[in-house]
Write a protein that holds these residues in place. Sequence first.
Motif, PDB file in Angstrom:
ATOM      1  N   GLY A   1      22.658  43.777  57.591  1.00  0.00           N
ATOM      2  CA  GLY A   1      23.669  44.520  57.274  1.00  0.00           C
ATOM      3  C   GLY A   1      23.368  45.568  55.993  1.00  0.00           C
ATOM      4  O   GLY A   1      23.647  46.646  55.922  1.00  0.00           O
ATOM      5  N   TYR A   2      22.366  44.964  55.238  1.00  0.00           N
ATOM      6  CA  TYR A   2      21.816  45.695  54.045  1.00  0.00           C
ATOM      7  C   TYR A   2      20.938  46.809  54.625  1.00  0.00           C
ATOM      8  O   TYR A   2      20.626  47.806  54.026  1.00  0.00           O
ATOM      9  CB  TYR A   2      20.876  44.792  53.239  1.00  0.00           C
ATOM     10  N   SER A   3      20.108  46.221  55.706  1.00  0.00           N
ATOM     11  CA  SER A   3      19.599  47.608  56.293  1.00  0.00           C
ATOM     12  C   SER A   3      20.130  48.562  57.097  1.00  0.00           C
ATOM     13  O   SER A   3      19.669  49.749  56.754  1.00  0.00           O
ATOM     14  CB  SER A   3      18.643  46.917  57.382  1.00  0.00           C
ATOM     15  N   LEU A   4      21.216  48.218  57.363  1.00  0.00           N
ATOM     16  CA  LEU A   4      22.096  49.484  58.087  1.00  0.00           C
ATOM     17  C   LEU A   4      22.478  50.453  56.992  1.00  0.00           C
ATOM     18  O   LEU A   4      22.468  51.558  56.889  1.00  0.00           O
ATOM     19  CB  LEU A   4      22.953  48.827  58.940  1.00  0.00           C
ATOM     20  N   ALA A   5      23.007  49.642  55.967  1.00  0.00           N
ATOM     21  CA  ALA A   5      23.432  50.399  54.583  1.00  0.00           C
ATOM     22  C   ALA A   5      22.561  51.222  54.287  1.00  0.00           C
ATOM     23  O   ALA A   5      22.690  52.331  53.619  1.00  0.00           O
ATOM     24  CB  ALA A   5      24.284  49.529  53.754  1.00  0.00           C
ATOM     25  N   SER A   6      21.337  50.530  53.986  1.00  0.00           N
ATOM     26  CA  SER A   6      20.208  51.292  53.466  1.00  0.00           C
ATOM     27  C   SER A   6      19.823  52.479  54.136  1.00  0.00           C
ATOM     28  O   SER A   6      19.164  53.566  53.699  1.00  0.00           O
ATOM     29  CB  SER A   6      19.011  50.337  53.101  1.00  0.00           C
ATOM     30  N   ASP A   7      19.732  52.350  55.602  1.00  0.00           N
ATOM     31  CA  ASP A   7      19.523  53.513  56.435  1.00  0.00           C
ATOM     32  C   ASP A   7      20.324  54.809  55.998  1.00  0.00           C
ATOM     33  O   ASP A   7      20.056  55.993  55.874  1.00  0.00           O
ATOM     34  CB  ASP A   7      19.576  53.379  57.858  1.00  0.00           C
ATOM     35  N   PHE A   8      21.558  54.561  55.832  1.00  0.00           N
ATOM     36  CA  PHE A   8      22.422  55.846  55.648  1.00  0.00           C
ATOM     37  C   PHE A   8      22.374  56.020  53.892  1.00  0.00           C
ATOM     38  O   PHE A   8      22.434  57.446  53.484  1.00  0.00           O
ATOM     39  CB  PHE A   8      24.016  55.278  55.724  1.00  0.00           C
ATOM     40  N   MET A   9      21.930  55.219  53.103  1.00  0.00           N
ATOM     41  CA  MET A   9      21.633  55.470  51.787  1.00  0.00           C
ATOM     42  C   MET A   9      20.147  56.358  51.643  1.00  0.00           C
ATOM     43  O   MET A   9      20.491  57.448  51.130  1.00  0.00           O
ATOM     44  CB  MET A   9      21.269  54.251  50.840  1.00  0.00           C
ATOM     45  N   LEU A  10      19.306  56.051  52.317  1.00  0.00           N
ATOM     46  CA  LEU A  10      18.060  56.905  52.352  1.00  0.00           C
ATOM     47  C   LEU A  10      18.387  58.190  52.894  1.00  0.00           C
ATOM     48  O   LEU A  10      17.917  59.213  52.387  1.00  0.00           O
ATOM     49  CB  LEU A  10      16.972  56.044  53.203  1.00  0.00           C
ATOM     50  N   PHE A  11      19.029  58.337  54.026  1.00  0.00           N
ATOM     51  CA  PHE A  11      19.617  59.455  54.641  1.00  0.00           C
ATOM     52  C   PHE A  11      20.215  60.627  53.666  1.00  0.00           C
ATOM     53  O   PHE A  11      19.847  61.646  53.493  1.00  0.00           O
ATOM     54  CB  PHE A  11      20.502  59.379  55.726  1.00  0.00           C
ATOM     55  N   TRP A  12      21.302  59.769  53.045  1.00  0.00           N
ATOM     56  CA  TRP A  12      21.868  60.598  51.775  1.00  0.00           C
ATOM     57  C   TRP A  12      20.859  61.264  50.846  1.00  0.00           C
ATOM     58  O   TRP A  12      20.969  62.183  50.235  1.00  0.00           O
ATOM     59  CB  TRP A  12      23.165  59.970  51.469  1.00  0.00           C
ATOM     60  N   ASP A  13      20.105  60.141  50.346  1.00  0.00           N
ATOM     61  CA  ASP A  13      19.238  60.466  49.269  1.00  0.00           C
ATOM     62  C   ASP A  13      17.881  61.597  49.600  1.00  0.00           C
ATOM     63  O   ASP A  13      17.857  62.168  48.579  1.00  0.00           O
ATOM     64  CB  ASP A  13      18.275  59.293  48.684  1.00  0.00           C
ATOM     65  N   LEU A  14      17.494  61.543  51.013  1.00  0.00           N
ATOM     66  CA  LEU A  14      16.771  62.608  51.366  1.00  0.00           C
ATOM     67  C   LEU A  14      17.633  63.974  51.503  1.00  0.00           C
ATOM     68  O   LEU A  14      17.058  65.022  51.099  1.00  0.00           O
ATOM     69  CB  LEU A  14      16.179  62.172  52.826  1.00  0.00           C
ATOM     70  N   LEU A  15      18.890  63.851  51.949  1.00  0.00           N
ATOM     71  CA  LEU A  15      19.557  65.026  52.149  1.00  0.00           C
ATOM     72  C   LEU A  15      19.801  65.879  50.785  1.00  0.00           C
ATOM     73  O   LEU A  15      19.597  67.050  50.713  1.00  0.00           O
ATOM     74  CB  LEU A  15      20.884  64.665  52.696  1.00  0.00           C
ATOM     75  N   ASN A  16      20.199  64.874  49.671  1.00  0.00           N
ATOM     76  CA  ASN A  16      20.514  65.437  48.428  1.00  0.00           C
ATOM     77  C   ASN A  16      19.387  65.652  47.552  1.00  0.00           C
ATOM     78  O   ASN A  16      19.594  66.143  46.358  1.00  0.00           O
ATOM     79  CB  ASN A  16      21.695  64.771  47.682  1.00  0.00           C
ATOM     80  N   GLY A  17      17.995  65.344  47.891  1.00  0.00           N
ATOM     81  CA  GLY A  17      16.998  65.506  47.232  1.00  0.00           C
ATOM     82  C   GLY A  17      16.934  64.342  46.250  1.00  0.00           C
ATOM     83  O   GLY A  17      15.552  64.386  45.399  1.00  0.00           O
ATOM     84  N   LYS A  18      17.461  63.161  46.218  1.00  0.00           N
ATOM     85  CA  LYS A  18      16.990  62.189  45.281  1.00  0.00           C
ATOM     86  C   LYS A  18      15.851  61.318  45.579  1.00  0.00           C
ATOM     87  O   LYS A  18      15.122  60.599  44.839  1.00  0.00           O
ATOM     88  CB  LYS A  18      18.365  61.176  45.422  1.00  0.00           C
ATOM     89  N   GLN A  19      15.446  61.165  47.001  1.00  0.00           N
ATOM     90  CA  GLN A  19      14.343  60.667  47.507  1.00  0.00           C
ATOM     91  C   GLN A  19      13.609  62.058  48.110  1.00  0.00           C
ATOM     92  O   GLN A  19      14.140  62.915  48.624  1.00  0.00           O
ATOM     93  CB  GLN A  19      14.619  59.515  48.750  1.00  0.00           C
ATOM     94  N   SER A  20      12.274  61.805  48.445  1.00  0.00           N
ATOM     95  CA  SER A  20      11.615  62.822  49.213  1.00  0.00           C
ATOM     96  C   SER A  20      11.175  62.263  50.594  1.00  0.00           C
ATOM     97  O   SER A  20      10.941  61.034  50.671  1.00  0.00           O
ATOM     98  CB  SER A  20      10.187  63.328  48.129  1.00  0.00           C
ATOM     99  N   PHE A  21      10.810  63.029  51.493  1.00  0.00           N
ATOM    100  CA  PHE A  21      10.144  62.496  52.709  1.00  0.00           C
ATOM    101  C   PHE A  21       8.775  62.380  52.353  1.00  0.00           C
ATOM    102  O   PHE A  21       8.197  61.230  53.068  1.00  0.00           O
ATOM    103  CB  PHE A  21      10.033  63.790  53.622  1.00  0.00           C
ATOM    104  N   LYS A  22       7.826  62.838  51.499  1.00  0.00           N
ATOM    105  CA  LYS A  22       6.732  62.490  51.116  1.00  0.00           C
ATOM    106  C   LYS A  22       6.605  61.534  49.950  1.00  0.00           C
ATOM    107  O   LYS A  22       7.098  62.119  48.942  1.00  0.00           O
ATOM    108  CB  LYS A  22       5.878  63.878  50.764  1.00  0.00           C
ATOM    109  N   VAL A  23       6.261  60.411  49.956  1.00  0.00           N
ATOM    110  CA  VAL A  23       6.196  59.686  49.169  1.00  0.00           C
ATOM    111  C   VAL A  23       4.892  59.717  48.317  1.00  0.00           C
ATOM    112  O   VAL A  23       3.654  59.723  48.827  1.00  0.00           O
ATOM    113  CB  VAL A  23       6.230  57.883  49.388  1.00  0.00           C
ATOM    114  N   LYS A  24       5.094  59.775  47.017  1.00  0.00           N
ATOM    115  CA  LYS A  24       3.630  59.978  46.253  1.00  0.00           C
ATOM    116  C   LYS A  24       2.878  58.647  45.898  1.00  0.00           C
ATOM    117  O   LYS A  24       3.368  57.712  45.784  1.00  0.00           O
ATOM    118  CB  LYS A  24       4.220  60.584  44.919  1.00  0.00           C
TER     119      LYS A  24
END
Length: 105
Positions: free
Chosen positions: A82-105
Motif C-alpha cells: 500500500g505504501y509503495s503504491l502510494a509512494s509511486d504516485f507521490m514520486l511521479f507527482w514530485d518529479l512532475l512538479n520539480g520537488k524531486q529530480s530524476f538525477k539524485v545528487k
Amino acid sequence: MTAKKYKSLQEFYPYYLSEHQNTTSRVLHFIGTALVVVSLIGGLLFHDLRFILAVPFLGYGFAWVGHFFFEKNKPATFKYPGYSLASDFMLFWDLLNGKQSFKVK
C-alpha cells in the motif's frame, strides 16, 4: 529479518526515496506510472477492459526492471504494497512538479 513497521505514509516516503536513487530507475518508474494513468483514462474513455488489465503490467513492469537491473534491490512493493503504491504516485507527482529530480545528487 522482520520488516520495519511504518506508522504513516509520511514516515515511509523517505525510505521509499532511499530505494530509488538511480536515475534510470526513476525514469522507468515515471514512465510506468504515466502509462498507468494513461491506461486507466483510456479504459474509462473507451470502455475497454484491456486498458485496465494492462495497468499492473505497465506499472510493475517498468518499476521492477528499474529495481532489478539498475537499483539492484527488491521493490518495496513486496513488503509494503500500500505504501509503495502510494509512494509511486507521490514520486511521479514530485518529479512532475520539480520537488524531486530524476538525477539524485
